[in-house]
Write an enzyme that holds these catalytic residues in place. Sequence first.
Site, mmCIF file in Angstrom:
data_model
loop_
_atom_site.group_PDB
_atom_site.id
_atom_site.type_symbol
_atom_site.label_atom_id
_atom_site.label_comp_id
_atom_site.label_asym_id
_atom_site.label_seq_id
_atom_site.Cartn_x
_atom_site.Cartn_y
_atom_site.Cartn_z
ATOM 1 N N SER A 76 54.024 40.110 44.509
ATOM 2 C CA SER A 76 53.219 40.928 45.415
ATOM 3 C C SER A 76 53.875 42.289 45.619
ATOM 4 O O SER A 76 55.107 42.418 45.555
ATOM 5 C CB SER A 76 53.139 40.195 46.756
ATOM 6 O OG SER A 76 52.684 41.063 47.761
ATOM 7 N N TYR A 135 57.358 35.686 54.359
ATOM 8 C CA TYR A 135 56.492 35.583 53.180
ATOM 9 C C TYR A 135 57.006 36.502 52.065
ATOM 10 O O TYR A 135 57.220 36.078 50.922
ATOM 11 C CB TYR A 135 55.036 35.941 53.532
ATOM 12 C CG TYR A 135 54.180 36.179 52.298
ATOM 13 C CD1 TYR A 135 53.833 35.123 51.462
ATOM 14 C CD2 TYR A 135 53.741 37.469 51.952
ATOM 15 C CE1 TYR A 135 53.074 35.332 50.321
ATOM 16 C CE2 TYR A 135 52.979 37.685 50.818
ATOM 17 C CZ TYR A 135 52.643 36.613 50.001
ATOM 18 O OH TYR A 135 51.896 36.840 48.860
ATOM 19 N N LYS A 191 58.774 35.704 48.216
ATOM 20 C CA LYS A 191 58.391 36.274 46.905
ATOM 21 C C LYS A 191 59.594 36.935 46.249
ATOM 22 O O LYS A 191 59.831 36.788 45.054
ATOM 23 C CB LYS A 191 57.258 37.298 47.076
ATOM 24 C CG LYS A 191 55.932 36.698 47.470
ATOM 25 C CD LYS A 191 55.322 35.931 46.315
ATOM 26 C CE LYS A 191 54.093 35.132 46.737
ATOM 27 N NZ LYS A 191 53.634 34.184 45.734
HETATM 28 P P1 NAD Z 1 45.012 31.048 47.890
HETATM 29 O O1 NAD Z 1 45.593 30.470 49.114
HETATM 30 O O2 NAD Z 1 43.546 31.218 47.816
HETATM 31 O O3 NAD Z 1 45.469 30.184 46.607
HETATM 32 C C1 NAD Z 1 46.695 29.502 46.559
HETATM 33 C C2 NAD Z 1 46.381 28.075 46.128
HETATM 34 O O4 NAD Z 1 47.610 27.339 46.032
HETATM 35 C C3 NAD Z 1 45.502 27.329 47.129
HETATM 36 O O5 NAD Z 1 44.425 26.743 46.422
HETATM 37 C C4 NAD Z 1 46.416 26.266 47.740
HETATM 38 O O6 NAD Z 1 45.719 25.084 48.086
HETATM 39 C C5 NAD Z 1 47.414 26.055 46.607
HETATM 40 N N1 NAD Z 1 48.745 25.588 47.024
HETATM 41 C C6 NAD Z 1 49.537 26.101 48.001
HETATM 42 N N2 NAD Z 1 50.692 25.421 48.075
HETATM 43 C C7 NAD Z 1 50.646 24.461 47.105
HETATM 44 C C8 NAD Z 1 51.535 23.441 46.673
HETATM 45 N N3 NAD Z 1 52.713 23.258 47.262
HETATM 46 N N4 NAD Z 1 51.161 22.641 45.641
HETATM 47 C C9 NAD Z 1 49.965 22.819 45.042
HETATM 48 N N5 NAD Z 1 49.073 23.757 45.425
HETATM 49 C C10 NAD Z 1 49.397 24.567 46.433
HETATM 50 O O7 NAD Z 1 45.762 32.430 47.608
HETATM 51 P P2 NAD Z 1 45.448 33.575 46.555
HETATM 52 O O8 NAD Z 1 44.998 34.764 47.303
HETATM 53 O O9 NAD Z 1 44.625 33.044 45.440
HETATM 54 O O10 NAD Z 1 46.923 33.882 46.060
HETATM 55 C C11 NAD Z 1 47.484 33.304 44.888
HETATM 56 C C12 NAD Z 1 48.922 33.723 44.770
HETATM 57 O O11 NAD Z 1 48.989 35.152 44.733
HETATM 58 C C13 NAD Z 1 49.811 33.294 45.940
HETATM 59 O O12 NAD Z 1 51.068 32.923 45.423
HETATM 60 C C14 NAD Z 1 49.922 34.549 46.775
HETATM 61 O O13 NAD Z 1 51.110 34.595 47.508
HETATM 62 C C15 NAD Z 1 49.888 35.631 45.703
HETATM 63 N N6 NAD Z 1 49.412 36.924 46.218
HETATM 64 C C16 NAD Z 1 48.213 36.990 46.869
HETATM 65 C C17 NAD Z 1 47.772 38.200 47.400
HETATM 66 C C18 NAD Z 1 46.469 38.288 48.159
HETATM 67 O O14 NAD Z 1 46.315 39.218 48.939
HETATM 68 N N7 NAD Z 1 45.527 37.380 47.993
HETATM 69 C C19 NAD Z 1 48.551 39.358 47.219
HETATM 70 C C20 NAD Z 1 49.754 39.254 46.511
HETATM 71 C C21 NAD Z 1 50.173 38.026 46.018
#
Ligand code: NAD
Length: 337
Positions: free
Chosen positions: A124, A148, A152
């Site tokens: 991120s 958080y 990362k």
């Molecule tokens: P999201 O919460 O929609 O998707 C994450 C998925 O991981 C969910 O379906 C959740 O059920 C699953 N999950 C969480 N912990 C788990 C575990 N221990 N075992 C198995 N499954 C698990 O989030 P997103 O927006 O799709 O983000 C995806 C990734 O991108 C994350 O790592 C997030 O930190 C990163 N990210 C997101 C953003 C954003 O703004 N959306 C920005 C930068 C980075």
Amino acid sequence: MNVLVTGGTGYIGSHTCLQMLEMGYTPVLLDNFSNSKASVLDRIEEVSGTRPVLITGDILDKNLLVETMKRYGISAVIHFAGLKSVGESVSEPLKYYSNNVSGTLCLVEAMSECNIKTLIFSSSATVYGDPSTVPINEGFPTSATNPYGRSKLMVEECLNDFYKANPDWSITLLRYFNPVGAHPSGKLGEDPNGIPNNLMPFISQVAVGKRECLNVFGGDYPTPDGTGVRDYIHVMDLARGHIAALNKVGHSKGIHIYNLGTGRGSSVLEMIEAFEKASNKKVAYKMVDRRPGDVAECWADPQKAQKELGWYAQLEVEQMAIDTWRWQSNNPNGYHD
Ligand code: NAD
Ligand code: UDP
């Protein structure tokens, strides 16, 4: 090519899986549904005509990971699974270190056991902390302002060390800016639990009548209109970025770091305006104090990804607003219907 996609039913994971199916990859999804719904699978099937394999389970379960990798002949992993709420990470830091850091280490151990050496990790722009200037390139110093972000950053550092000891791996760290938007079909989108923390889902819930008024966090930043400026990137562009990374560097040994952003900044007021235009609805808002920990401006220098991956973001803020509105108005209760 069979690719394990952890967190594959989440917001970014589901859009990426859909595009992988279209590109001839076979994604194998693994998710514990801590922040997603099983009906995402129905939607992926509706749009693509294919129902991908889903393993319900946790990335902290190493036996399950090894068994899945062996059973499906996995040759690369895209790792989205993680918790992402900044506020929750402040009140429950251990949950974030366990899930995001220990979870990733467990995944890498399982990959090692199965001799799988290609990993793409969801990082991120938060790892840039409070950047001294914009646009931000991959060489900028990193820091964390909350648990958080620290989770990362810790994963990035662990993977760096791991790579030094295992230089025959290909590890890609994708630093996302602000993912927004939805699939153009209106069938897949972002479905946050409870009150949205992020701007776009909040705006769209105001427009659809689920919330009364948006709080604009700070009107006194040193930006053109006083509100915070971010690099919003369409989730379809972001999904494409993963496939570009898999194709271009997924088989080159190295630790590869890329910003995935548009290189353009938009203010909170500009996002409201784009959304009002797309939805033909008024978005009620009021100016309130700055949100602690927020920076004035954060946008990417995305040239490295363009040069090395041949990838660049193509969709504008107008399209992000149109697609978010289509998803929100077709699914006012998200995947709950
Ligand atoms: P999201 O919460 O929609 O998707 C994450 C998925 O991981 C969910 O379906 C959740 O059920 C699953 N999950 C969480 N912990 C788990 C575990 N221990 N075992 C198995 N499954 C698990 O989030 P997103 O927006 O799709 O983000 C995806 C990734 O991108 C994350 O790592 C997030 O930190 C990163 N990210 C997101 C953003 C954003 O703004 N959306 C920005 C930068 C980075
Ligand atoms: N923001 C806002 N009201 C909200 C949510 C966010 O004014 O309800 C602002 C926030 O201050 C920032 C921008 O919108 O300037 C993007 O915030 P978001 O939480 O979506 O992403 P961040 O960049 O903080 O990760």
